[in-house]
Design a protein around this motif. Structure first.
Motif, PDB file in Angstrom:
ATOM      1  N   SER A 101       0.916  -1.028  -0.083  1.00 41.89           N
ATOM      2  CA  SER A 101       0.039   0.004   0.076  1.00 41.89           C
ATOM      3  C   SER A 101       0.802   1.543  -0.051  1.00 41.89           C
ATOM      4  N   VAL A 102       0.256   2.397  -0.217  1.00 40.11           N
ATOM      5  CA  VAL A 102       1.160   3.604  -0.235  1.00 40.11           C
ATOM      6  C   VAL A 102       1.517   3.857   1.245  1.00 40.11           C
ATOM      7  N   THR A 125       2.246   7.871   7.972  1.00 46.50           N
ATOM      8  CA  THR A 125       1.101   8.790   8.033  1.00 46.50           C
ATOM      9  C   THR A 125       1.394  10.106   8.051  1.00 46.50           C
ATOM     10  N   GLN A 126       2.193  10.559   8.825  1.00 46.76           N
ATOM     11  CA  GLN A 126       2.502  12.122   9.012  1.00 46.76           C
ATOM     12  C   GLN A 126       2.920  12.530   7.667  1.00 46.76           C
ATOM     13  N   ALA A 127       3.863  11.577   7.100  1.00 50.36           N
ATOM     14  CA  ALA A 127       4.670  12.209   5.950  1.00 50.36           C
ATOM     15  C   ALA A 127       3.589  12.278   4.665  1.00 50.36           C
ATOM     16  N   LEU A 128       2.684  11.322   4.730  1.00 56.62           N
ATOM     17  CA  LEU A 128       1.673  11.411   3.640  1.00 56.62           C
ATOM     18  C   LEU A 128       0.790  12.527   3.838  1.00 56.62           C
ATOM     19  N   GLU A 129       0.652  12.668   5.013  1.00 54.54           N
ATOM     20  CA  GLU A 129      -0.386  13.998   5.173  1.00 54.54           C
ATOM     21  C   GLU A 129       0.279  15.450   4.631  1.00 54.54           C
ATOM     22  N   MET A 137      -3.965   6.588   1.570  1.00 58.36           N
ATOM     23  CA  MET A 137      -2.762   5.651   2.310  1.00 58.36           C
ATOM     24  C   MET A 137      -3.173   4.199   1.852  1.00 58.36           C
ATOM     25  N   ARG A 138      -4.274   3.771   1.659  1.00 64.52           N
ATOM     26  CA  ARG A 138      -4.568   2.425   1.622  1.00 64.52           C
ATOM     27  C   ARG A 138      -4.413   1.875   0.204  1.00 64.52           C
ATOM     28  N   HIS A 139      -4.464   2.750  -0.733  1.00 69.91           N
ATOM     29  CA  HIS A 139      -4.104   2.601  -2.194  1.00 69.91           C
ATOM     30  C   HIS A 139      -2.917   2.027  -2.703  1.00 69.91           C
ATOM     31  N   ARG A 140      -2.944   1.230  -3.860  1.00 68.88           N
ATOM     32  CA  ARG A 140      -1.712   0.674  -4.279  1.00 68.88           C
ATOM     33  C   ARG A 140      -1.121   1.679  -5.254  1.00 68.88           C
ATOM     34  N   PRO A 141       0.039   1.608  -5.561  1.00 68.40           N
ATOM     35  CA  PRO A 141       0.708   2.462  -6.399  1.00 68.40           C
ATOM     36  C   PRO A 141       0.038   2.628  -7.814  1.00 68.40           C
ATOM     37  N   ALA A 142      -0.544   1.641  -8.439  1.00 66.63           N
ATOM     38  CA  ALA A 142      -0.953   1.375  -9.544  1.00 66.63           C
ATOM     39  C   ALA A 142      -2.549   2.134  -9.563  1.00 66.63           C
TER      40      ALA A 142
END
Length: 230
Positions: A101-102, A125-129, A137-142
């Motif tokens: 996951s992402v 989580t903090q970095a993605l925010e 966050m729960r997505h896959r790269p594709a």
């Protein structure tokens, strides 16, 4: 405050049979929170310089300090530690793992620090925010656009709160719109509470213009530095 990067009389010569001097007497300091674009024609020495800044290559001469630490006499193991704790990398290719996951992809940026899984996920989580991907966050790269995948790569580079983020043509695989968004993100990272030092290599004048400082290389030498003093 200790500078993020200090280079003193750095040179790099590749040995025979094809002796090439890629860098010669490169000398500059990057303060914490600066955003710097390194430009120049192909063969000017940009990629070599980035590799030396990232401790992926050793200079033939001179001194490289990262967050105040002299890397000149370090062993390969010690240099690996410098990369793990002080440097974040962003490349033209995203290098994301499709089966993760992402959130998991970003958390891999802390694997070599021996951090507990729960802490890795919290920091990821903090970095993605921070890069505007809290909802992915729960997505896959594709499942992401190219621009979103590069944001994930930036979050992975930032997750360890490095002293400096090094980016090699970070918009090279993106269309104009996504490229513009990534440049804006990199240019404004210093405005957050944590402040991030960004040094990027680019052939793109628009990308370079978004950084507050420009260093131009020609034949392995600095021919212009908009932030030079003295």
């Amino acid at each position: 405050m200790t500078p993020a990067l200090e280079l003193r009389n750095v040179s790099k010569t590749y040995p025979p049979p094809t002796t090439v001097t890629a860098l010669c007497d490169v000398d500059f300091t990057v303060q914490r929170g600066e955003t710097v674009a390194i430009t120049g024609a192909s063969g000017a020495g940009k990629s070599t310089l980035l590799s030396i800044l990232g401790t992926l290559e050793r200079p033939s001469g001179g001194t490289v300090r990262i967050a105040g630490t002299d890397t000149s006499t370090m062993s390969d193991t010690q240099l690996s530690g410098v990369r793990a704790w002080h440097i974040g990398f962003v490349f033209q290719q995203f290098f994301l793992l499709d089966h993760l996951s992402v959130l998991e992809n970003v958390a891999t940026g802390l694997v070599y620090r021996g951090v507990a899984t729960s802490i890795r996920r919290e920091h990821a989580t903090q970095a993605l925010e921070r890069v505007g991907l809290a909802g992915r966050m729960r997505h896959r790269p594709a499942q992401l656009s190219g621009g979103e995948q590069q944001r994930v790569a930036i979050a992975r580079a930032l997750v360890g709160r490095p002293a400096v983020l090094l980016a090699d043509e970070p918009t090279g695989n993106l269309d104009t719109a996504n490229g513009h968004e990534i440049v804006n993100l990199l240019a404004t990272l210093r405005e957050t509470d944590e402040g991030t030092t960004v040094v990027l290599i680019t052939h793109n004048n628009d990308v370079a213009a978004a950084m507050e400082r420009k260093i131009q290389l020609q034949d392995g030498r600095i021919v212009h530095d908009s932030g030079a003093t003295g």
